[in-house]
Design an enzyme around this catalytic site. Sequence first.
Site, mmCIF file in Angstrom:
data_model
loop_
_atom_site.group_PDB
_atom_site.id
_atom_site.type_symbol
_atom_site.label_atom_id
_atom_site.label_comp_id
_atom_site.label_asym_id
_atom_site.label_seq_id
_atom_site.Cartn_x
_atom_site.Cartn_y
_atom_site.Cartn_z
ATOM 1 N N THR A 151 0.841 -1.198 0.000
ATOM 2 C CA THR A 151 0.000 0.000 0.000
ATOM 3 C C THR A 151 0.876 1.248 0.000
ATOM 4 O O THR A 151 2.082 1.181 0.247
ATOM 5 C CB THR A 151 -0.909 0.064 1.233
ATOM 6 O OG1 THR A 151 -0.119 0.424 2.387
ATOM 7 C CG2 THR A 151 -1.611 -1.257 1.489
ATOM 8 N N ASP A 152 0.266 2.377 -0.275
ATOM 9 C CA ASP A 152 0.933 3.633 0.006
ATOM 10 C C ASP A 152 0.639 3.995 1.462
ATOM 11 O O ASP A 152 -0.060 3.266 2.180
ATOM 12 C CB ASP A 152 0.459 4.720 -0.976
ATOM 13 C CG ASP A 152 1.489 5.837 -1.149
ATOM 14 O OD1 ASP A 152 2.382 5.973 -0.294
ATOM 15 O OD2 ASP A 152 1.382 6.590 -2.127
ATOM 16 N N TRP A 153 1.136 5.130 1.877
ATOM 17 C CA TRP A 153 1.155 5.559 3.278
ATOM 18 C C TRP A 153 -0.239 5.515 3.916
ATOM 19 O O TRP A 153 -1.108 6.321 3.593
ATOM 20 C CB TRP A 153 1.720 6.967 3.340
ATOM 21 C CG TRP A 153 2.051 7.487 4.697
ATOM 22 C CD1 TRP A 153 1.226 8.174 5.527
ATOM 23 C CD2 TRP A 153 3.311 7.389 5.376
ATOM 24 N NE1 TRP A 153 1.879 8.517 6.682
ATOM 25 C CE2 TRP A 153 3.172 8.039 6.620
ATOM 26 C CE3 TRP A 153 4.536 6.809 5.057
ATOM 27 C CZ2 TRP A 153 4.221 8.136 7.532
ATOM 28 C CZ3 TRP A 153 5.575 6.903 5.972
ATOM 29 C CH2 TRP A 153 5.413 7.558 7.182
ATOM 30 N N ASP A 166 -2.830 3.839 3.571
ATOM 31 C CA ASP A 166 -3.979 3.909 2.669
ATOM 32 C C ASP A 166 -5.067 2.897 2.956
ATOM 33 O O ASP A 166 -6.193 3.065 2.483
ATOM 34 C CB ASP A 166 -3.508 3.793 1.214
ATOM 35 C CG ASP A 166 -3.157 5.138 0.620
ATOM 36 O OD1 ASP A 166 -3.650 6.157 1.142
ATOM 37 O OD2 ASP A 166 -2.392 5.193 -0.355
#
Length: 789
Positions: free
Chosen positions: A323-325, A327
Amino acid sequence: MKEKEQNIVESLVRKVRNTLLAGLLALPVVQAAAQVQTPVIARDAALEKKVEKTLQKMTLDEKIGQMLELNFDIMGSYGPDGTWQLNEQVLDTCLSKWKVGSILNAPATRAHTIDEWQKWIGLIQQKSMKYLGIPDIYGLDHNHGVTYTQGGTLFPQPINLAASFNTELARTGAEITAYESRAGNCPWVYNPVTDLGRDPRWSRIWESFGEDAIVNARMAEAEIKGYQGDDPNHLGRYNVAACIKHYFGYGAPFSGKDRTPAYISPQMLREKYFEPFKAAFQAGALTLMVNSGSINGQPVHASYEYLTKWVKEDLGWDGMIVTDWADINNLYTRERVAKDKKDAIRLAINAGVDMSMDPYSVEFCILLKQLVQEGKVSQARIDDAVRRILRVKYRLGLFDQPNTGGKGYEKFGSAEHAEKALRAAEEAEVLLKNEGALLPLAKGKRILLTGPNANQMRCLNGGWSYTWQGSKAEDLAEQYNTIYEAFCQKFGADNVVLEQGVTYNENGQYWQENAPQTDKAVQAAAQCDVIVACIGENSYCETPGNLSDLWLSENQRNLVKALAKTGKPLILVLNEGRPRLITDIEPLAKAVVHIFLPGNYGADALANLMAGDANFSAKMPYTYPREINSLANYDYKVSEEVGTMAGAYNYDAKVSLLWPFGYGLSYTTFQYSNLRVDRSQFTAADMLTVQVDVKNTGSRAGKEPVLLYTSDLVASLTPDNKRLRDFTKVELQPGETKTVTFSLPAKSMAFVGADGRWTLEEGDFLVRVGGLQAPVECTATKIWDEPNI
């Protein structure tokens, strides 16, 4: 599990298009169908055996821990002097109790020394092997060089590399970044960015390779080879795992604001936005980071169709999805497709996410274990995710050699690496205008350097440069030259006057400026022969870089207007991460140079180019807009340029722009001739050979990007005006001619039809290179059932 099975069945039903047969299909058949896909990365039997052996030994807690990535910042604290100190007890707890598989980021999001990185990551690996017998995989945003390592090499940003149209520069930069990352013991970098930068309002245009899918694909392929080497199953001690991001459609927010929804047609999504990612998977990319937003209302982090079907099944890709930060949290806090965090974890993991970048909390481990115990996430899905994580670690060789750095890394931050960065910058700055051959600047001319970007490193580097936003890091770039310093060295300090007129407020937002002092700059111009106005943007990154007005600041435009009234020749140097509107001041300039964000050696490159010691060879990687209501890309639909309609209504939808994609000048001239295609008729299985002669008709050596386009003249869906199909770059001495040859697969001219299938229709096409065109004809229609051709 039921939701996952249903998605698989529905997907296969659509594919076979036979409702009677589909009703008979059972889940085991679906799983078998997914397994026959040839993997895009060839399997290594010995490596896979190691993965399975390790997996079989692991407890559920250990498996779930591998799926969590934590922020290093939480494992320490800041002292009274602001210095971050690691708390080993917290680190011990994260690894021994929670079995955390990955750690990321730089404390205080600021660059640290190579010795600090070796110490910190070395300790993490020591404890990880002690408690788990499994190495950690540490990740950093080393996006244009070693962002977070002091003294390392920073290259031009990706948008500059795209402007160079030279994939070798991308590969070389990635090789050096990998080498210097491993010198600091970091084996994983979150790059390349493979988002299309098609909307100039977006704050991350400069992190992309521009607006075209093929340019993005070729540059991403080159960087992946540079980062990982030629064998994705066996990376060496000078290689890192690449992480392509942000899959996908992230660069097309409808509002222009970062991390907001995108609305993209199914055809454009498959044809253009997926293409660079597909190429990156096929090039061997080991990891993938997900788009933080949504596409047509579907958050990508919760999309089984996009994460599992398109990537893992259709391509047979066996890498890891992260995932991104934070998310997963956004699925319930922002997107509202989950009722709480636990529900959000269920959606994301079942969709295909393998690792959660959940930077501040271990709650992920607790909630995911509950979901497995409740049967809402299957043990098979956990095993699949962990298998992918272990595979990356084995491919990196981390089990055998968890740490790198020290002896054998003497080239870190070397003059050799700096020279490569300088040459990359020289090929990545675009000459857009040069009336009366004002450039190169004649020797002995007295130069006024003005504008907010004339004497600052921050704006040359942009974001992801020593700090996240690129701000408050001037002390880490003191050894490099600002434009003013580079000009003083090149033209002589007595011939360069600095009076900026407008400066940035370094204590405010990136767009804030101090009160202008235009009069001082005008007065200084009286003593000078030529004015070089360095204008554009200060550094920013991600959401903090959002804007509400695409026009260049009024202060800067007023400065240029006032200086133009002096009658002195005016040169604009554009130093910006995205194209800011300058339509009212561009006509006032005799010359315009766009340097984008060229890095630590960008000012030296600019001085070399403007002095004539190097030649311009870059071209625009995106369309530079003229008006806010005329934002277009080069591959616009033919119906977007309708001209003037007679009668009661006066429709005028002509595409209006300042500089087109692929435009750029040189100090020499090039002539294209003798365009030929080896066949005038073709079918879908054919390979067309396209050749064109390119001659240097000027008096200087030069490099020329050669761009191959095709146009579909009539199609069942409104065709694009033209599409780039390939490119290369040639170097020619004065009077020299070279024949450039392209191999053009006929199927590359297919489009996604209204039914979602790839289609190549019989009819007329044009092959275009350098203002020349050649007609060719497809003699038979071909429609594919495969999702990728």
